[in-house]
Structures are given as C-alpha cells and as structure tokens.
Design an enzyme around this catalytic site. Sequence first.
Site, short mmCIF file in Angstrom:
data_model
loop_
_atom_site.label_atom_id
_atom_site.label_comp_id
_atom_site.label_asym_id
_atom_site.label_seq_id
_atom_site.Cartn_x
_atom_site.Cartn_y
_atom_site.Cartn_z
N HIS A 35 45.04 38.41 27.86
CA HIS A 35 44.83 39.60 27.91
C HIS A 35 45.70 41.25 27.62
O HIS A 35 45.37 42.03 28.87
CB HIS A 35 43.59 39.74 29.22
N TYR B 181 40.65 40.96 35.08
CA TYR B 181 40.09 39.76 34.74
C TYR B 181 40.45 38.26 35.77
O TYR B 181 39.89 37.27 36.62
CB TYR B 181 40.91 38.55 33.97
#
Lengths: 747, 747
Positions: free
Chosen positions: A425, A272
Amino acid sequence: MNRKTYHFFCLLFVFCFHTLIQAQEHPKLILTKQGVEAIRAKLGTVPLFDASLSKIKDEVDAEIATGIHMPIPKDYSGGYTHERHKKNFLILQKSGVLFQILDDEKYAVYVRDVLMSYAEMYPTLPVHPKERSYARGKLFWQCLNDSNWLVYTSQAYDCIYDWLSKKERKKLEKDLFKPFADFISKGNPQFFNRVHNHSTWGNVALGMIALVMDDDQLLNRALYGLKVDNLSEDMKDNDGGFIKTKDQKIGFFGNLDEPFSPDGYYTEGPYYQRYAMYPFLIFGQALHNAKPELKIFEYNDGVLLKSVETLLNLTDADGEFFPINDGQKGMSYYSRELVTAVDIAYHFGGENAQLLSIAEKQDRVVLNDAGLSIAIGIKEGRSEPFLKKTVNLLDGSDGTEGGIGILRKDDMELIFKYAAQGLSHGHYDKLSFSVFEKGDEVLQDYGLARFVNIEQKGGGNYLKENTTWAKQTIAHNTLVQNETSHFQGKYEIGSKNHSVLHFFDTSDENLQLISAKEKNAYPGTEMHRTFALIMDNDYEKPYILDILKISSETNNQYDLPFYFLGQVMEVNFDYEVPKTLGQLGAANGYQHLWLEGKGQPKSKNTKLSWLNNQKFYSITMAANLQDELLFARIGANDPSFNLRRDPALIVRRKDISNTVFVSVIESHGSYSPVSEFAVNASSSVAALQVVLDTVDFTAVEIESEKGNTKLLIVSNVNASKEQKHELEIENNKYNWTGPYYFGQLKK
Amino acid sequence: MNRKTYHFFCLLFVFCFHTLIQAQEHPKLILTKQGVEAIRAKLGTVPLFDASLSKIKDEVDAEIATGIHMPIPKDYSGGYTHERHKKNFLILQKSGVLFQILDDEKYAVYVRDVLMSYAEMYPTLPVHPKERSYARGKLFWQCLNDSNWLVYTSQAYDCIYDWLSKKERKKLEKDLFKPFADFISKGNPQFFNRVHNHSTWGNVALGMIALVMDDDQLLNRALYGLKVDNLSEDMKDNDGGFIKTKDQKIGFFGNLDEPFSPDGYYTEGPYYQRYAMYPFLIFGQALHNAKPELKIFEYNDGVLLKSVETLLNLTDADGEFFPINDGQKGMSYYSRELVTAVDIAYHFGGENAQLLSIAEKQDRVVLNDAGLSIAIGIKEGRSEPFLKKTVNLLDGSDGTEGGIGILRKDDMELIFKYAAQGLSHGHYDKLSFSVFEKGDEVLQDYGLARFVNIEQKGGGNYLKENTTWAKQTIAHNTLVQNETSHFQGKYEIGSKNHSVLHFFDTSDENLQLISAKEKNAYPGTEMHRTFALIMDNDYEKPYILDILKISSETNNQYDLPFYFLGQVMEVNFDYEVPKTLGQLGAANGYQHLWLEGKGQPKSKNTKLSWLNNQKFYSITMAANLQDELLFARIGANDPSFNLRRDPALIVRRKDISNTVFVSVIESHGSYSPVSEFAVNASSSVAALQVVLDTVDFTAVEIESEKGNTKLLIVSNVNASKEQKHELEIENNKYNWTGPYYFGQLKK
C-alpha cells in the site's frame, strides 16, 4: 535461547498443561462470565454505556424484524450480496452481545438461525464468482472479507455457545466454522501466510474461532502460520506486493513482530493501521481473557496498546488520519475500529485519562468490560484533553527503517514521510510532506484513487489511477528527477529501501526541526530535506521552512510540486496560459496532469498566495531565474472522472546536478464572506535566499516584512548534538553546537 | 390627488410646522433619550444584550488603545487605507453607542477626536486617486463607501452631539458633514439620483446627518433626491447599468418604491437586498424616532419590515443567501446588516417569535431599543423555530415583473428564477434554477466573479470574468440558443423584459409546482419551464421534475447545462475524452469552458450520477438519440485563476425548432468515509419519457425502479384553476381541472 524461541516453548507448555484444566465456560472471548455480570450490575447507571447499548439494541431489533437474508454471493464490495453478508456478520456479533447482556433469548435464536442458514449454504458454495482477487473467498470476493466475517461471527458463536445444544454446535463447527477456517488458511496460503493486514485478519479469524471451539491445532496455525505453503517467491498480490519474502514471518505473531515499529507505527500507514487494529486488539483482548498466561498486552514492550496512542497521533484536528500511502480521506478515529481500540487501550493500558476525551467525542463504547470501563471513567468526570504531540515515529520492526515526523505548533501540522515503502500500500514519495491547519489540508497528499465500497467506481476497489497516478512520485509534494518516480516506481526496489533520519530536534517548541536523507530513490542522487516549523513574532502564525538539497553525479531535470488546495490569489511572476490544455508528460503520473500555465521568476523570490477555507496561504521560494514555474491540474487521461481536479504549482529546474530548493510556507490572515473583511491577506516574508551551500553546510536567510532577518544553518554531514561548528558567512562568524544554527543574521 | 402627491404634502406640512417645536435633544436617531434610560435600567439582566455589549466594549477598547489612524486615502477595497477608514466608521458608531449606554466620557472623547481629525483632513482631500468608479469618493474609491462612512458616523455624531460644545459642532458640520453630504449628492448626481443600492446608501447618508443636524433642506434632498441633476439618459455605471431612465424615481422614497416588490423582494437579489437593508432599516428606525409622523414602517403596506422576512426566506438551511445575480456565496443572515434587520423587524414589526430563533443563532444584538427588545424576548423563552416556506416572490414595484419561486420539501430546496433583470447586478439567466440540500449546493448557480474586498483580486472589485462569464447565460442552469446569451447579453434589452408566471401551485405539499414562460430572451422562441417537487413513496427523498418546452419559429441549437457539484460516479452513455482540452466556444461565456468529454445517449434515457458531501445524486433525462452530451469544466481563458474549476453536463440538441427537455433530479443515499458504507447509491428512476407534446399539453411519464409509473400533464396554454380538461393518452382518458394533472399512469 532467544526471545522468540523461548516464547514458543512457553506457549507449548501452556498448550500441553493448561488446556486440560482450562474452564470450558463461555463466553470467553471478548465477553466473559464475570464481565457480563459486572455489566448487568451496572446497567442503568453509566450513561454512555446505556446509550450505546440502547442504540445497538434498536439497530439489531430493526434488523431482526426484517428477517434473515442469505443471498448467493456474487457482487464486489458495494454490491448487494457483499453489503448484505457484511451486515449479517456485524449484526450477528451485536446480537450475540445483546443476548449476553440482556439475557433475552430472541437474540440467541436469531444468531443460531442465521448461523444455521450459513451452515446450510456454505458447503454448497463454490469459490466466489468475481475473479479479481489473488485470494478469492466464498461469501465475498476476497478471503479478506471472509476473514472479517469469521472474526465477527466467532464472537456471536461464543455468546450463544453454552445456550446451543451439543448437536447444534457440532453441526455449525463441522459444516461451517472448520471448513471456513481451513479454506481461508490451508486453502489460501498466499493469503494466510504473509505479513500483511490481509493475513492479520486471516490469522485472527482462525484464532478467534479456535478459542471458541477450544481447538489448539487451529490456534497454533493462527498464531504461527501454516508450516507448509508451497508459495514461490515471485508471487504478487493485486496491489503488486510480494506474497512471500526471504525469512518470511508468518502467523499472528509474525504480523505483530514485523509491521509494527517499536514506536507503534504500522508500516502500511494509519489508514491500514486502523483497519488492522480491530483484529489485532480484539484478538489481543480474546487472548488476554482466554489465554492470560500469554500476557499478550505486554508482548514486545506493550506494542499493541502503544500503537493505539500512535494512531491517535496520526490524526488531524478533526480526528481524521493523515492520508499517507493508500489512505482514503475522511477515515477517522470515529470509526468502529477505533472505538474498540480506544476502549481496549484505556481498559488494558492503565486508564489513560486522555483517552476518555476521545471516547467522549466518539460518543459510543463497545459493549464489554472495556467499554464499561471507559464509560465509567467518563461518568466520573476523569476525562482530560488528548494532547497530540510533535512526534517522530520510527518505521521498521526494529525502528531502523526511516519514519514519519509530525511537527505541531498551534493549529499547524506538518507531516514528513521518510519511511519504508509501506508494503503493497506504499506510495513512491520519499521525503514528501503535507501540511494541515485545524484539520484542513493546506498542501495535500492526494491519498488513494479509490472509492472504498462504492460499487459504481470499479466495484469499490482500487482504480487503475491508483497505480498510474496516486502511487507515482509526481502526485506528492516531493522531488521528481527526470520525470520518473522514485525507485522507477518498482515495488521490488522500493520495498528494499528506506530514507534515513538525519536529525530531529524539538527541544524548543518554537523551533522544531526534522531532517532526513534519501540516497536510493535515484541512484547517484542524494536528496536531503530539512523542515523547520518556526514561531517568530514577525509572523502571525508558525511558518514552515523547507530546505531540499540535491546532490547528483549527473545533470538532471528536477520537478518539485506543491499541491496547494484552494484558489490562486496572487503570484509575483509572469506566466502564460495556453489556449488548449495538454498533458504535462507522457508517463509516471505526468500523463494525469494538465499544464494550465507556465512562467518564470522575475525576481529572486517566487511567490504564490492562495485562499482556502477562508484563510490565506503563501509559499515563497528562493528562485533560480532559469526555473520554470508550472501550474498543473490533475485530471488528464482520466476517462471515468476518477480523479479530483486539484491544482499544483511545480518548480522545474533543468540541466543541473546540485541545487537547493528553499521555500517558506505561511498561513496568514483570514477572509469572512459574512463580514467581507480580508485580514492580513499578504505574506510576511520579504526575502528568502540561500547564502551558503557546501557539502557540509547549507545556510538560508529569511527576511520578514518587518525587516528582521533570520539565518538557519544546517549541518549536512555531521548531525551530532555534541559537535561544535564554526562557519563564516558574509564576514561574520557563527559558532554553535549541534546539527543546526538558528538566529538573527549578523551584519 | 394620488397617494404619492398626498404623501408629499403631508411631509411638507410636517416640515413647516413640526420642526419648530420639535425637541432638539440628542440622541434621536437610533438611540433615544428614553431608549437609553430603558437600556441602562436593564443592564446586567438580559444575557444576550449584556454579552453583545461586552463584546463590543472589548472591541472598541482594544481599538481605542491603538490610537487614531488617519491615512491619506489611496487604496481599493481590501487595501490598507480603505480597510482602515472602514474600520474607523464602524468603531466610531460603536463608540458613540458605548458613550450613551455606559456614560463613560472616554468614548465621547474618542469619537470627537476622530471626527475632528476627519474635519481637518477632509477639506484637504482631492477626489480619490483610484479612477475605476463612475462616482469616485474622497475617503474611498467610490461615493458608495463614502456614504457608508456617513451613515455610520452620523450615528456616532448623534451620540455625542449634546456633549460637544457648540463650537465643536459648528466646526464638524462646516468642515466635514455638510461638504461631505454635498459631495456625495450635488457633487455626484450620477450616484445620488437613481434607483440603485448605491443611491440608497447616498440618500440615507444625507438623511441621517440631516436628522442629526436638523437640516430640513438636506433631509428633503435625501428623501426626494436632487431636483436638478443634468444627467443624460445614456450614462452607465461600472456594472453596465443605466444611470438614468425615463420617469426616473429618485431619493429615498424612490428607492423604496421602485426596487421592492409588494412581496418585499428586492429586484437586485438577496445579496444586494442584504446590503441595502442596513440603510433602509436604520434610516427607517431613525425616521420612526425623529419623524414618527411619517409612519415609515407602515409605508407601502409595511414593505420595509416585510422585506426582512422575505430575505430570511431567501436563505438556505445554513442561513446563506441564494446567490442569485451578483451574489457572493457565503453571505448570510449572520451578517451585521441582518442582525440590525432582524432586531428592527422584531421590535417594530409585532414581535414575531420566529425571529427570536434567528437572533439566537446570530448570537448578538444591536445596542439599542430593538436589540434590547429581542434579547428580552429570548431571555423570556419566547423563541420559536423560523419556518422557511415554499414561496413565490413576485418581482417589480407592482409585482408584475416575474418573480423568484422557492419550492421546499424536507431538506430539498429548488430556486427558480423567472424575474426581471435585477438592475445592473442582474444575470442573463431567465428560467434558470438551482438546487440545495441542507445548505449544500446540488446544482449550483455560479454567483459572482469577484472576491469582495480582497485587494489581490482586482482590488476586491468585479473581475472582468463577471461580465464575460458569470453574467452570461451559459453560466447558469438554463437554455442557451445558438451559443448566445439571453437578450444578446445586453442590459438595454434585458432590463426592459421579464418572464411571466404561468402557474404556481403548492396546495399539496407533496406535489409543489411552479411554471413560467419567457418569450423575449430569444425573439421568435418561447421557453416554458415547469418544475415539480414531488414526494413519492417509491423514492427516498423528494425529487425534482424539470420540463422545459421550447417552441421556435426557426431551427436552432439548444444547450441546456446542469452545473452539478461533486465527483462523477457513473453515466449510462458512451463518451470520449480528448487528449487536449479546448474551449467549448468562442464567446458569450463559452470561451471559459473546457470540453472534457463528448458523448451521445445510447438509450432512451441519459443518466449521470455523482457524489457530493457524502450524498449521491442522479439526473435522468429523456434523451433524443441525436443529443450531444458534453462534459464541460469552467476555467478556460482565465489567466488569473479567477474562476472555480467546477463541472457541468451540457445537453446539446441541434437543428430543431420545437423540443422538450425533461429531467428528473434525485438526491439519494449516502456514503460515509468512516463506516465506508455506501447506501442507496443508485437512482430510483427506471424510465422517463415524454408521451405527448402539443401546443396545449405536455405529458411526461416517470417509472420508478419499483415499477410504478406516474404521469404529469401540464396545460401549456390555459393555466386557470377552474378550467376543465380532457385528454386521451395511449387510449386512456384523463379528466382534470386546473393547470396540471398528476397521477398513476392508466394502463
């Protein structure tokens, strides 16, 4: 006046006085007038830049030849309308750049025509028909993708801004850009006003178009967020992450302050971080060009540029990111985001010659000053190898929320995760680790359960197995107590906790140690894990010593899995294989494991050897004769074949409160199916045992096949470098200073 | 007087008259006096030769520095004593060559000293203590490995022959070479006197040492076998192969006549052809040098050299051999045997420039005339790409026992096996096929269940799963009737039968067909399988059409497995997955399959798509609504984890006598985990159906997603190229000449 407030007033000053006198010429975002002139002057003389230009020209020319494609949005990612609009914005950005560099109107015409088509279509669009997102876009099923679109098309618009008539500009801004920006911000505060990679994209989208349109109000919204959002504190996004937290930071600066640690580690993990790097850095570049007075690249000790180097250190030997948290395996520094990031970091970050070697591998550059600069560096032969380091990257905006340790020696890399949750996440895997050798996984982190953008697999989105399997603790190489995940697998709890570094010592590259503790994953239980990466002449390669000490107030069942990749060669224990395969457990990820075999140690050490990628590996464990040794395989309860059928060996220890799991992991030898030679196919560990385990100290002996015995003592409580220790083991005294002792066993 | 008898008398003549006048100088086997002079004259001028020499010198120097290692034999392959004696013979051969080329006595001294040590040890050795082999050696557990030893050490001895004193030679021959040669021949007739790669090694071992020692009696034994062996006809070897058959051919010529087809295909398959190539060619070269009057390279239409090219055609894009029968995956033309083979084929076979490109990839040459010759060819820039062909390689010594067809187009390769049994290394998989794309397996042949030379895995020998799984029919992509293997899995029956070619047509490279029949695998049932590799503009890549027609006298259950490699993306049928996994069946390989899912078609076509190596694949089948669709996974009843956990989709059709299985296999599109773009992820086949199926004709329609429909008609009985056919399908007449029709469907 604290730093942030001071910063705000500076910016206010800038707004009030500078906007009036600021040059209104375009391009001003990523390309600048002077930059374009410099590029044009160098055309034909810088090979990598020319090659990149030629490749992009070919791509854009081919695309323009197919005409304009403007389907009504309807698909998830991977589907036609999604992929088409995605392609549109990528091509628009490139076409704009080509217009500037090549001064060929055909590219401006294309950008104008496509943007005009969007200006026709956009006002007619309802919210995207796919309903899965917490923040649905209009062109795409998520505001996130709409924001991607605006980040790229802003650049295209900037490139043809001066070329367009005032009337055309007015139309585009009125019918397309302004309502577009409003929709992803005011229309979706739950998307725009948070700290998350989604919001970063949203903030930057607004910021980019604001800079092109010279719209300070919009820029202000981009930088500092929406003042009013009316969001409640219990809202969650699709991944289960909270939308709003107490003292929520917002806007671009909020997203820059919060998830980046002072070490440049981004709390969601490298996959990410890579995704967020593009908006962070492209907007950084834009602000640097259009608002140089903000000194954006110096902000927070230069964290933006520092983070690029951090990210490069979070890759394996093939340049692939370690798949911490929701990372898709295979994503690497060859991605377009990292091409941009590396070029910018080089150009604006002091021309670090090591970055040139990464750009050489990437074999392309971005078409702007930064790309030109790095291509010139390569042309001039200034490239140096990028040396990946043993690093301990602290997590948290102030570096106090645990971290990620990467121990490296020769071809071995050990990744130890003792970080914060990693926002929505994050996985529930405190003190987990994975091992790589030369870019190949040895002990794997599963990564995510998703096939990004492959429509056949759940629309390319997260699969339900991401929650039921990939995020669960048992899916990782760390301890599971009583078949439940850390923090009960609850984001509410996990996001409030992090592990704590005990010590990190790499003063001797042949003896690298990292040690951390976790007290909150299971209330009443403390886990303390220490890894050592040791180069010893009795072993072919550096080996890993893993000491996991558990102290609990209650008796529990402990499971410690090792997700070895490859084919079992040999074990030194007896086990039974069942006639039918059943699930290992009912929930918390256990329902996804088949039990393929079950056994018990028959000696003081449990040993498993396997073969992968033509190399032999062994794990040797100090055994408790009551241990259960479970061969498991992923794939149960997986009706859509979403999971990989990978194996694990799980050590299970029951009805015990305090215990120590000690293991040595070795890579040794090789096999060639061409020569059919098997070299050094057996482990070099003759014996491994815990010789002392108290509250204060844990001591482990490792005897090699050559007959030498080493002793590692870990100071469990006092990790001070200056502390002197004395300890008697088997009638021999050991004296040392600091958190550990390592040396020959005294006899 | 037939050819063979004539040949015998020629040789007799040679023996009687030539031996007396023959030059007694050494080296005479692989190196010759003149060859060595030529090499010395070129040293320093031919880069690849120099590099190969330097590499070998480094290797041998390093080895000599460690001293002489002469452990008492005790291990299986992979174990120390086995690997050590293997290394000894490889280094001895190289050291001998270095002595000749570099004229440095240190290498001769080493060869002498090691051979003398063997001469001391050998007479004291009992038969090898490991008892598994049908022909135990003394240095190794098999006579096979002892023969390897002698093939290599003969060359070493030859190199220092003239340098040794007569006394030394006498000692070596009396205590080592002669008893060694007698033991592997007279002492083990069951090993020496058969047609098998084992015997080839044995024959050549004797032949090589005979040539060095100028021992015509021994040479005669090598070339024509033992006159008396007292072997009974029901003896079998460890792999279940017969030792002796009626009219058994024996000796080197027997092994040259029998297993090689006129196309140069070796009946055991490419993995064993590679293994046998070394003795065949090295002895060929030795005979060429020492007995030029035999014209060995012209024997049987030059089959020895032709077979090298055949073998190269039996490799995938990475140079790896197709794993037909007992082939270990990964073995390739980079092996030492193929380096020798390619160099010899180039030097003695007319300097085919395409072989230079293979040698370039191998990046090393053998250190003799042949190696020098190919290195010079490369230096002079004469290299041309090796073009792998679509070939139909007939099996059997006279080319009448079926064959192997390889259809190639662009990156796709289809391997169709309709050959003879392949001796004891054969699998029971008539009409099976496998598919490769760019060197990656798409539909796999399992290969063998063995980890060659990895001691931990059953001593590196065949595992029992090789018999219970890898050889069984269900382990292959072909039809299984009533859950029994072809020929009941009995070698006695299988070795007497072979499939029969129906037709092979590659006149149009965009439409390549091969068709064959099998009537004996299941008495009373005829299988007729036709493959077409079709390039059609409606499809991205060439696709495979597979038509398997079954005609039986009885109702049966038919299983047709497809061992797809990769992850399931999507299916178009419903299926259930079980809570616990059970075996698919009780025996014949079925006991090694877990049943992972079970479903039925819900439309006229069954479709499965999967992802592997970043490419999408689909199989579309004309469905019978009563079909059972079984997801299976290898790994049941595998207590030692000897098998790979690979998946299959099995189509099961029950209670039926005559039927046709029709499938289309496509490779399409790609996925990049770096760009995260999924391109062309879906099949381009809209519909597939059998429109006619009679004794004489089978007709299949394939409709593309673009809406075009193609028709393929196979003439099932008459395969003549000249035969005219007329057929009415759906009120349209089709007229054509030859075994098939292919064209647009008439409407």
